[in-house]
Scaffold this active site. Structure first.
Site, PDB file in Angstrom:
ATOM      1  N   CYS A   2       0.850  -1.196   0.000  1.00  0.00           N
ATOM      2  CA  CYS A   2       0.000   0.000   0.000  1.00  0.00           C
ATOM      3  C   CYS A   2       0.883   1.244   0.000  1.00  0.00           C
ATOM      4  CB  CYS A   2      -0.896   0.026   1.241  1.00  0.00           C
ATOM      5  SG  CYS A   2      -1.888  -1.451   1.505  1.00  0.00           S
ATOM      6  N   HIS A  56       0.827   4.985  -1.683  1.00  0.00           N
ATOM      7  CA  HIS A  56       0.179   5.943  -0.773  1.00  0.00           C
ATOM      8  C   HIS A  56       1.102   6.517   0.294  1.00  0.00           C
ATOM      9  CE1 HIS A  56      -3.843   5.098  -2.386  1.00  0.00           C
ATOM     10  NE2 HIS A  56      -3.592   3.814  -2.275  1.00  0.00           N
ATOM     11  N   CYS A 112      -7.642  -2.006  -5.232  1.00  0.00           N
ATOM     12  CA  CYS A 112      -6.202  -1.729  -5.175  1.00  0.00           C
ATOM     13  C   CYS A 112      -5.407  -3.027  -5.199  1.00  0.00           C
ATOM     14  CB  CYS A 112      -5.845  -0.975  -3.886  1.00  0.00           C
ATOM     15  SG  CYS A 112      -5.971   0.813  -4.029  1.00  0.00           S
ATOM     16  N   CYS A 124     -34.813  -1.204   9.943  1.00  0.00           N
ATOM     17  CA  CYS A 124     -33.781  -0.483  10.709  1.00  0.00           C
ATOM     18  C   CYS A 124     -34.449   0.633  11.505  1.00  0.00           C
ATOM     19  CB  CYS A 124     -32.743   0.127   9.767  1.00  0.00           C
ATOM     20  SG  CYS A 124     -31.996  -1.011   8.592  1.00  0.00           S
ATOM     21  N   CYS A 182     -36.359   0.210  15.078  1.00  0.00           N
ATOM     22  CA  CYS A 182     -35.555   0.239  16.303  1.00  0.00           C
ATOM     23  C   CYS A 182     -34.744   1.521  16.428  1.00  0.00           C
ATOM     24  CB  CYS A 182     -34.611  -0.964  16.355  1.00  0.00           C
ATOM     25  SG  CYS A 182     -35.449  -2.532  16.715  1.00  0.00           S
ATOM     26  N   HIS A 183     -34.031   1.897  15.357  1.00  0.00           N
ATOM     27  CA  HIS A 183     -32.989   2.925  15.492  1.00  0.00           C
ATOM     28  C   HIS A 183     -33.464   4.348  15.206  1.00  0.00           C
ATOM     29  CE1 HIS A 183     -30.062  -0.129  16.353  1.00  0.00           C
ATOM     30  NE2 HIS A 183     -30.453  -0.803  15.282  1.00  0.00           N
ATOM     31  N   ARG A 237     -22.380  -6.081  11.005  1.00  0.00           N
ATOM     32  CA  ARG A 237     -23.448  -5.680  11.926  1.00  0.00           C
ATOM     33  C   ARG A 237     -24.797  -5.638  11.212  1.00  0.00           C
ATOM     34  NH1 ARG A 237     -26.235  -5.735  15.965  1.00  0.00           N
ATOM     35  NH2 ARG A 237     -25.746  -7.780  15.236  1.00  0.00           N
ATOM     36  N   CYS A 289     -28.118  -7.741  12.330  1.00  0.00           N
ATOM     37  CA  CYS A 289     -29.408  -7.102  12.602  1.00  0.00           C
ATOM     38  C   CYS A 289     -30.512  -7.728  11.747  1.00  0.00           C
ATOM     39  CB  CYS A 289     -29.342  -5.604  12.307  1.00  0.00           C
ATOM     40  SG  CYS A 289     -28.875  -4.597  13.732  1.00  0.00           S
TER      41      CYS A 289
END
Lengths: 156, 285
Positions: free
Chosen positions: B100, B104, B138, B201, B204-205, B242, B246
């Site tokens: 990398c 960079h 990349c 989503c 709940c959120h 995540r 959910c």
């Protein structure tokens, strides 16, 4: 001989249970309520209380607070408190709400506990995989009756 | 006297804890290493103004000890993985013999601000790319190396490194122009009630943040802190990891990490946190 009689009686018992039971797709609502028992067998409030508290069954306390169930830890705050639910609602209302609350409250967050159709990307329980031929309602008809039998005991 | 003081402070602590457990996000501020000021609450971005006045990092919804862990890199287990990624950053791989760093340079300088604008439209590819998609591009196109698994440890370590060097900078993903179609797809997913539990989503959120669902204190589901080191599984977790959890928990057939659906959802959810600081690697439950 004795064995075959036993087998026959088992089959009869199974047949009579299924004959009396209303399938999830055959449930009839009136203004969001369901007048008749789904099974014809009286609900057991003690068994119903267990269904409400059990994470693997109703897990109702995940969203609702119930003072009578304070022995079960961690009650949620998503849905209305259920103290006095048996005074506010009739048995038919409560049955309708448990089976499919959206018939009475279209925007409700509450899952339908005795319904098998109309879902978006239904899964196979909590596996994240697609539903298969084992897909069924969240609760059995008798568990619904047990829950209703418990809820009607929650008087003001 | 001293004893009375201690008892009073105990009572106050208890009162505070009880308050926190009942509902609202705590009022607190986060400064990392006494140096990086993190914006953990700010005015909602314009596209969200009809829903929220204010957007809040998930940090506000965690307990005091969890919040404190994130204030010092020596206490933040996520930073160990950032160290691993710094080594990977310098390691040449693939047929081109490049690392990398070959293109960079010093990640702590050159990559500042990159996390804050991803997911981002890539003109050449004609698609919205997440940081993970770009890292794999990349690797395959410039390094001649194998792709990393979307949420595997190599990848999540690297995204933790890239997040860490942008900490304190405001999330600022573009939602208009060529990214708009993807953003709208993400919005639709956000409001779709999936699975046998029929939960979106938003259920709940958006509608219930601050409330308890069983033992969990619901946050706004912001992803400015990702990747997040979760105390529950003691590892870094990607946003897609995540999302998958959910949607699985709604008893639904979930989407795959890196899928077009989750890329769209990530863009949309990230945009709900425009203005919050990049916070990763954060500490969450």
């Amino acid at each position: 001989m004795k064995r075959s009689i036993f087998t026959v009686s088992l089959i009869c018992a199974a047949l009579s249970a299924s004959a009396a039971e209303v399938a999830p797709t055959d449930v009839k609502f009136t203004d969001g309520a369901i007048a008749d028992s789904l099974t014809g067998v009286a609900g057991d409030p003690v068994a119903g209380r267990d269904v409400l508290g059990d994470r693997a069954l109703g897990n109702c306390v995940a969203c609702h607070q119930i003072t009578d169930m304070s022995d079960v830890p961690f009650h949620g705050e998503i849905g209305p408190m259920l103290d006095g639910a048996g005074s506010r609602w009739s048995e038919a209302d409560l049955r309708g709400i448990v089976v499919n609350a959206k018939m009475m409250f279209p925007e409700s967050l509450m899952p339908s506990f005795y319904r098998t159709d109309g879902y978006t990307r239904p899964g196979n329980a909590f596996t994240g995989e697609a539903a298969d031929s084992t897909f069924g309602p969240l609760l059995t008809a008798q568990q619904v009756e047990d829950v209703v039998a418990y809820l009607v005991t929650l008087k003001e | 006297m001293k004893r009375t003081g201690r008892i009073t402070s105990l009572i106050c602590t208890t009162a505070l804890l009880a308050g926190a457990a009942l509902a609202d996000p705590v009022d607190d501020t986060l400064v990392v290493n006494d140096e990086i000021e993190i914006t953990t609450r700010t005015a909602a971005p314009a596209h969200l103004a009809d829903r929220f006045d204010e957007v809040l990092s998930g940090w506000h919804f965690r307990e005091a000890d969890t919040r404190a862990m994130q204030a010092d890199d020596f206490d933040n287990p996520g930073m160990i993985f950032v160290e691993n990624a710094l080594t990977a950053w310098e390691t040449a791989e693939g047929t081109e013999g490049k690392s990398c760093a070959s293109c960079h340079g010093d990640a702590t300088e050159s990559m500042k601000g990159v996390r804050a604008v991803y997911p981002k439209w890539n003109e050449t590819a004609g698609e919205v790319r997440t940081l993970e998609t770009q890292i794999n591009a990349c690797r395959t196109e410039r390094m001649g190396a194998e792709k990393w698994k979307y949420s595997g440890s190599d990848m999540v370590n690297m995204t933790a490194l890239l997040a860490s060097v942008s900490r304190g900078m405001p999330v600022n993903v573009a939602i208009d122009g060529p990214a708009q179609t993807t953003w709208e797809q993400g919005k639709e997913i956000y409001y779709t009630r999936y699975g046998q539990l029929e939960l979106s989503c938003a259920n709940c959120h958006e509608q219930n943040y601050g409330n308890m669902i069983r033992a969990d204190h619901l946050s706004q589901g912001q992803i400015n802190g990702f990747p997040a080191y979760r105390l529950k599984n003691t590892k870094l977790n990607s946003a897609h990891d995540r999302f998958k959890g959910c949607i699985r928990d709604t008893r639904a057939e979930t989407f795959a990490e890196g899928s077009p659906e989750f890329i769209a959802l990530e863009l949309y959810v990230a945009s709900r946190g425009n203005g919050l600081s990049v916070e990763g690697p954060s500490i969450r439950n």
